[in-house]
Structures are given as C-alpha cells and as structure tokens.
Scaffold this motif. Structure first.
Motif, PDB file in Angstrom:
ATOM      1  N   LEU B 266     -11.587  35.399  -7.247  1.00 21.36           N
ATOM      2  CA  LEU B 266     -11.600  37.345  -7.129  1.00 21.36           C
ATOM      3  C   LEU B 266     -12.064  37.861  -7.173  1.00 21.36           C
ATOM      4  O   LEU B 266     -11.243  39.174  -6.471  1.00 21.36           O
ATOM      5  N   LEU B 267     -13.139  37.434  -6.516  1.00 19.93           N
ATOM      6  CA  LEU B 267     -14.174  38.245  -5.314  1.00 19.93           C
ATOM      7  C   LEU B 267     -13.590  38.430  -4.268  1.00 19.93           C
ATOM      8  O   LEU B 267     -13.055  40.319  -3.779  1.00 19.93           O
ATOM      9  N   ALA B 268     -12.968  37.771  -3.562  1.00 20.67           N
ATOM     10  CA  ALA B 268     -11.818  37.847  -1.998  1.00 20.67           C
ATOM     11  C   ALA B 268     -10.657  38.984  -2.630  1.00 20.67           C
ATOM     12  O   ALA B 268     -10.440  39.907  -2.061  1.00 20.67           O
ATOM     13  N   LEU B 269     -10.093  38.717  -3.971  1.00 16.40           N
ATOM     14  CA  LEU B 269      -8.680  39.718  -4.103  1.00 16.40           C
ATOM     15  C   LEU B 269      -9.396  40.784  -4.607  1.00 16.40           C
ATOM     16  O   LEU B 269      -8.334  41.328  -3.942  1.00 16.40           O
ATOM     17  N   ILE B 270     -10.192  41.204  -4.787  1.00 17.79           N
ATOM     18  CA  ILE B 270     -10.808  42.206  -5.403  1.00 17.79           C
ATOM     19  C   ILE B 270     -10.832  42.940  -3.356  1.00 17.79           C
ATOM     20  O   ILE B 270     -11.117  44.188  -3.343  1.00 17.79           O
ATOM     21  N   LEU B 271     -12.034  42.592  -2.495  1.00 20.53           N
ATOM     22  CA  LEU B 271     -12.594  43.355  -1.611  1.00 20.53           C
ATOM     23  C   LEU B 271     -11.361  43.383  -0.216  1.00 20.53           C
ATOM     24  O   LEU B 271     -11.421  43.866   0.529  1.00 20.53           O
ATOM     25  N   ILE B 272     -10.243  42.685  -0.620  1.00 16.59           N
ATOM     26  CA  ILE B 272      -9.533  42.392   0.895  1.00 16.59           C
ATOM     27  C   ILE B 272      -8.754  43.739   0.419  1.00 16.59           C
ATOM     28  O   ILE B 272      -7.877  44.747   0.880  1.00 16.59           O
ATOM     29  N   GLU B 273      -8.481  44.054  -1.017  1.00 17.90           N
ATOM     30  CA  GLU B 273      -7.029  45.223  -1.436  1.00 17.90           C
ATOM     31  C   GLU B 273      -8.510  46.838  -1.358  1.00 17.90           C
ATOM     32  O   GLU B 273      -7.991  47.568  -0.703  1.00 17.90           O
ATOM     33  N   ARG B 274      -9.848  46.138  -1.360  1.00 20.22           N
ATOM     34  CA  ARG B 274     -10.588  47.889  -0.576  1.00 20.22           C
ATOM     35  C   ARG B 274     -10.908  48.074   0.390  1.00 20.22           C
ATOM     36  O   ARG B 274     -11.223  48.992   1.119  1.00 20.22           O
ATOM     37  N   ILE B 275     -11.169  46.527   1.334  1.00 17.28           N
ATOM     38  CA  ILE B 275     -11.814  47.024   2.665  1.00 17.28           C
ATOM     39  C   ILE B 275     -10.977  47.232   3.772  1.00 17.28           C
ATOM     40  O   ILE B 275      -9.626  46.993   3.549  1.00 17.28           O
ATOM     41  N   GLN B 276     -11.397  47.983   4.443  1.00 15.57           N
ATOM     42  CA  GLN B 276     -10.420  48.891   5.641  1.00 15.57           C
ATOM     43  C   GLN B 276     -10.398  47.745   6.794  1.00 15.57           C
ATOM     44  O   GLN B 276     -11.956  48.662   7.249  1.00 15.57           O
ATOM     45  N   TYR B 277      -9.524  47.045   7.033  1.00 14.74           N
ATOM     46  CA  TYR B 277      -9.730  46.337   8.203  1.00 14.74           C
ATOM     47  C   TYR B 277      -9.059  47.546   9.930  1.00 14.74           C
ATOM     48  O   TYR B 277      -8.229  48.040   9.592  1.00 14.74           O
ATOM     49  N   SER B 278      -9.449  47.452  10.653  1.00 13.06           N
ATOM     50  CA  SER B 278      -8.759  48.353  11.889  1.00 13.06           C
ATOM     51  C   SER B 278      -8.051  46.910  12.702  1.00 13.06           C
ATOM     52  O   SER B 278      -8.190  45.830  13.053  1.00 13.06           O
ATOM     53  N   PHE B 279      -6.895  47.692  12.550  1.00 10.61           N
ATOM     54  CA  PHE B 279      -5.706  46.673  12.663  1.00 10.61           C
ATOM     55  C   PHE B 279      -5.163  47.032  14.127  1.00 10.61           C
ATOM     56  O   PHE B 279      -4.284  46.220  14.346  1.00 10.61           O
ATOM     57  N   GLN B 280      -5.534  47.892  14.622  1.00 10.00           N
ATOM     58  CA  GLN B 280      -4.442  48.398  15.737  1.00 10.00           C
ATOM     59  C   GLN B 280      -6.087  48.822  16.427  1.00 10.00           C
ATOM     60  O   GLN B 280      -6.159  49.058  16.826  1.00 10.00           O
ATOM     61  N   SER B 281      -5.382  48.131  17.874  1.00  8.01           N
ATOM     62  CA  SER B 281      -6.723  48.736  19.037  1.00  8.01           C
ATOM     63  C   SER B 281      -6.604  50.404  19.369  1.00  8.01           C
ATOM     64  O   SER B 281      -7.344  50.384  19.790  1.00  8.01           O
ATOM     65  N   GLU B 282      -5.232  51.075  18.783  1.00  8.02           N
ATOM     66  CA  GLU B 282      -5.433  52.330  19.181  1.00  8.02           C
ATOM     67  C   GLU B 282      -6.308  53.264  18.072  1.00  8.02           C
ATOM     68  O   GLU B 282      -7.236  54.404  18.518  1.00  8.02           O
ATOM     69  N   LEU B 283      -6.814  52.571  17.255  1.00  6.96           N
ATOM     70  CA  LEU B 283      -7.600  52.894  15.850  1.00  6.96           C
ATOM     71  C   LEU B 283      -8.950  52.959  16.115  1.00  6.96           C
ATOM     72  O   LEU B 283      -9.701  52.385  15.768  1.00  6.96           O
TER      73      LEU B 283
END
Lengths: 328, 283
Positions: B266-283
C-alpha cells in the motif's frame, strides 16, 4: 492568438516554473490557449520536453500552476484518458511485439482484453504497421518505432495529442505520412501540441506557434502575427539598386539603420535595419521622388526560422541580431 | 477514450479499472518472461539449493540419517536454503527493479501517462515476480525432499511450500517498496537491507528481530513442524521470551506476514503515484 480564457482551454499556465536544482527547466510561463493545433518550437534543451512533462503531470511545477483541458494534471489521473503522448525518447522495449505492447498500454487504461486487441490492430493499420504487428519491436527500424510510438499515443482515442519530435528518424515517405496523419487529426477538430526544432515540418501541420528558448516563451501566435512581429524586429534586408552608392549615403544618415554593407555582387546592398517598416516607407518615397532606383528588395522572408533566430539572438543579448559580419 | 466505462471518480470505478489493468500487465510480463536468460536464472534458482541439499544428504553418515535430529536439521536446511535464500534472492532480482527497469528502458513514461499505469505496473510486476519465485521454491523443494532423510516428508513439503509463498509475498512487497523509493543502485540497497535486517537483526535475540519477516517465517516453521525452540536454540535460556521464534499460533504469524506485506504494498502504491522520477535524459 487568443490569450484569454474560454470555457475549457487547452491549457492555462500561471507563472509556471520548474527548476532542476539550480537549472531552469521552464521559467515563469504565463499563457492561456483555446483548443486547437499548436507547434512548440525550440532548439534542443529549450524546455519543450519539460513543458510536456508538466502538461502530462509527469513533472511537478516548482512554482505556479497549470490546467490542461480544465483540469490540474497533478490532481486527477482521469486527464490521462484525454491525452495521448508520443515522447521524444527512443523506444527500447525488448522481447515483445507491437501488438502485445499496444494491448498492454490499452489495458493499463482499463480496456478489456478483447477490445484492447481490436483497437490495437486498428491503430497499427492506421500507422502502417499491420504487417509487422507480430515482430518484436526491437527489430524495427527507427521509423517503424516512431510510428509505433504514435500508435500508442492515439490508441486510446485521446482528444489532445502531444508529440515530442515526431519526425525524428523518419524517411521522407514516413515524414509525409506523419504529416498527413497530423493534418487529418487537426482537421478533425482535435487538439494537438507538436514539439519540434524542425520548422518547415510543423508549418505544414499548423500555423499557430509557440517559440520557446531557455525555458521562456519568446513569442506565440499565428504565422501572420509572428510575421508582423518580425517586421518590428531588427533584420537584414538586401537591396538591389543601380544607384547603390547614392542609396547607401542616404541610408547611412537614418537613425534606424544599423549597418550598410556593400556586397561583392554588383549593385547590391545588405542593410541591417532596426525598424524595417520605416525603411520600406522611406524607400517608397525616395523611389517615387526619383532620388533612387530600386530593382529588388529581399527582406527576411518572413519565415518562422528567421523570427526564431532573431528572438533567440535578442534573448541572448546579442547586439547584431542577424548578421554578425554586417557593418556600416 | 475507453468505451467500456467512464467511471473515474468513485472508489469502485477506480478499483474496477485497476483490477482490469493488472491482468494486462501480468499477461505482458509473462509473455516476455520466457527468455533464455530468465529461464536460465530460474533453472539455477531451482537447481543450486536442490543440489546442495542432496549433496549434504549424501554426505550424512548412514547411522545418523534415521535419527530425529537429522530430520530436524534437514528441515532447517530446507528452510534456510529455500524460503530464506532462494526466495529472498529471487525477489531481490525480480521485484526490486520494478521502477528502475522501466526508467532504464525508457518505458516508464508510457505507464505514467495511462490512467492506472503506475499502480497496475507495480502490482502486475509484483504478482509475476511472486509467481516465478514461488514456483522456483516449490519446485526446488519438490525435487530435493524425496532425497532427504525426513521423518514426515509430506508435512515438511507442505510447510516449506507455504513458507515459499509467504516469503515471496513478503519479500516481494518489501523489495517493491525499496524499488519505488530508490531510483539508483536499488538492488544494492535492497541486498544490503536484506543482509542487515533479515540476515543479521532477525537473529539477534532482542525485540527488534520481531519486526523482521525472517523471524515470522521461522516461527511458522517451528510451530507447524512441532519443533521445540528451547531444545535446539537455548543453550543459555535466551529463547524463553520468544527471541528466536515466537509463541503465537501459525495462523497469527501468517496474518502478521500478510498484513505487513499489504502495508508495504500500500505504501509502495501511494509513493509510486507521488514520486517524480527522472525519466528522460534531457530532463
């Protein structure tokens, strides 16, 4: 371009900024656009992908706020149903076919297995990948992968399509097909945001532009509006005149002339002008009074690339906006 | 837009769409799982503990093979090698890189822009990891047990199989959470955590070990196989207060393991929606 809000704008930015540590991604954007087709133009690193990340809710603004199709992309995930995104990054999916991949993405949107497969087949045909649907994506050419990315973007029938550098890797036929598809999309009344650094390609799809550089919106408007803006910016103008020397001496006295350069080609002058409209008015007066003769005037051709180059030069604080070699 | 439903806001609508999405991820992950590398890994996961146990059984002198202590020792060896080592390592490899693999493969964005993409991806991949690891554990136990000097092989097989399932569920949830929180060197972090918390703290006879998964699994093993903790671990009486294994019934322990797994997920499900991942090299 309309800057005031409508019932449901395509997007609204309010002092929108995003910082990556000390690096500016997007800087204080203030803009509101109605639904329609737009091109987001800027060189690599200008902030196009960051802006797309903000619009899709993938990135969180550091300051300010935004609304997309009337909703905050961070507050509600239902917006994802209405948006299709074709990112610029390379598609590196291994060990699966395009059909399997599209079915997965549709099912992630909540589609049943049967409907997802039907729709995936339909959209693969639409992008011309029906014969390669059972081949692994990693065996595709760059152009095929690009089309596969487009297929996933339109598969769930979004009303707003966002494409980041969609022409990358496409051969001329692929570019033409992509352009046709996007033109049809825009003609169908659906919204479109097309991010690119290749100007002539996007000009075929839409005539509404946003020019972005250094995370800042340099200008926005239709091609006509931008051309009018161009007329008010310093630019190079080439004049062909048999009375070149006389013309040069007359022009040199004008305060809005920045540089007059005698070209190696006979009878040709290259002018760097602060206020081009005043030049045109003055030249017409001189010609009608017989003071000078002019065979041809070649101004900036009014294309977006010229405007873009000018705006970037101005943004960078360069003194000679267009022709660094020009001199009086 | 999805023609089947336009329910976005009600809890039932969201849950229903998530439940539709998860089988899609499971189908997809299973379809691309059967690669030579994954099959080789599965084979090694099954064969290495099996071979070790059979080798130890063959080296055991015939005179002690029929004694009860030998049976208990092999039960403990089975527990140590399968629900502890095999499933932990299996989940470490399969569950901890749930987000990292997507980021590295530049496919994260495609999940991100789907209505239930992130949650479905997490749960779908988690279920597939649990399936693979549980199958490997049960298969390994099934191959090894006929060769081991056990007094009640069927009961031992049942207990070890159940522990495999529980271990996969719990460690999968734990490593998924670590995988959601950390974007870089996630497997190293998960390994260090497993080593320190589950390998070291779990065996320290103090209150802290009761918060580890290993402790709970061990307690189930002792309770269900009718082993006496005091007899095998208490040379100095330190186990009297349940410091190696606890007293509550096996079902209470199962409830604890499932509860903590649900909490971690449940904690993982909450966090995966909230964490901002760097998903592009140029970002």
């Amino acid at each position: 371009m309309a800057l005031s809000g409508s019932v449901e704008n395509l997007f609204e930015f309010r002092n929108l900024s995003l910082m990556y540590g000390t690096v500016i991604g997007v800087n204080d954007l203030e803009l509101s656009l109605p639904k329609g087709a737009y091109a987001l133009i800027g060189p690599n690193g200008a902030g196009k992908s960051t802006l797309i990340g903000l619009i899709t809710g993938a990135l969180r603004p550091t300051l300010g706020s935004l609304q997309v199709l009337g909703e905050n992309p961070l507050a509600t995930r239902r917006l994802q149903e209405r948006i299709g995104v074709c990112p610029a990054t390379e598609l590196l999916v291994h060990g699966v076919t395009s059909l399997q991949w599209l079915v997965l993405l549709l099912r992630m949107s909540g589609w049943s297995r049967m409907l997802a497969k039907e729709r995936a087949l339909e959209v693969l045909e639409q992008v011309g990948l029906q014969d390669a649907k059972d081949r692994h994506i990693h065996t595709y050419s760059l152009g095929m992968r690009q089309r596969c990315k487009l297929a996933q973007a339109i598969a769930h029938r979004p009303e707003f399509l966002i494409l980041d550098e969609p022409f990358n890797g496409l051969d001329p036929v692929g570019r033409h097909q992509m352009t046709e598809l996007l033109v049809q999309w825009a003609k169908a009344g659906k919204s479109l945001l097309l991010a690119s650094h290749v100007l002539h390609e996007v000009e075929q799809v839409t005539d509404s532009f946003m020019l972005i550089f250094g995370g800042r919106l340099l200008a926005s408007g239709t091609a006509g509006e931008l051309r009018r803006l161009l007329a008010d910016l310093p630019q190079d103008i080439v004049v062909q005149s048999e009375t070149r020397d006389r013309l040069a001496s007359l022009l040199a006295e004008k305060p809005w002339i920045r540089a007059v350069h005698r070209d190696s080609i006979p009878n040709r002058l290259v002018l760097t002008v602060d206020r081009p409209m005043e030049l045109y008015e003055t030249l017409s007066l001189w010609v009608s009074s017989g003071q000078v003769s002019i065979e041809r005037i070649t101004g900036s051709d009014g294309d977006i690339s010229t405007l873009f180059r000018l705006l970037i030069s101005r943004h960078r604080g360069e003194r000679a906006y267009q022709n660094p070699g020009a001199h009086r | 837009m999805n023609p089947e439903t336009n329910s976005y806001t009600t809890a039932g609508g969201i849950a229903s769409r998530l439940l539709k999405s998860i089988p899609g991820v499971i189908d997809y992950e299973l379809a691309r799982s059967f690669t030579p590398a994954r099959i080789a890994m599965f084979t090694l996961m099954v064969l290495i503990p099996t071979a070790l146990m059979i080798a130890v059984a063959n080296l055991t002198p015939q005179r002690v093979r029929n004694e009860q202590e030998a049976s208990i020792a092999f039960c403990l060896l089975l527990f140590f090698l399968i629900p502890q080592i095999l499933t932990t390592l299996g989940m470490l490899v399969l569950a901890s890189p749930i987000v990292h693999a997507e980021l590295e493969g530049q496919s994260w964005l495609y999940s991100l822009i789907r209505y239930q993409g992130r949650r479905a991806l997490l749960l779908g991949k988690y279920i597939v990891a649990v399936l693979w690891t549980t199958c490997a554990g049960i298969l390994s136990a099934s191959i090894a047990i006929p060769f081991l000097p056990l007094q009640d092989p069927l009961k031992t097989w049942g207990t070890i199989s159940l522990l495999c399932v529980l271990s996969s569920i719990a460690y999968g949830a734990l490593f998924s959470l670590i995988g959601v929180i950390f974007q870089k060197r996630v497997m190293v972090i998960a390994f260090i955590y497993a080593l320190v918390a589950e390998g070291l703290l779990a065996w320290i006879p103090a209150v802290i070990n009761q918060f580890t998964i290993s402790y709970r699994l061990r307690s189930i093993l002792f309770r269900w196989l009718g082993l006496s903790v005091e007899k095998y671990f208490s040379s100095d009486g330190m186990v009297r207060n349940g410091m190696v294994a606890s007293d509550p019934t096996g079902w209470a322990q199962i409830g604890w393991v499932l509860g903590i797994s649900a909490g971690l997920l449940l904690l993982a499900l909450i966090l995966i929606e909230r964490i901002q991942y760097s998903f592009q090299s140029e970002l």
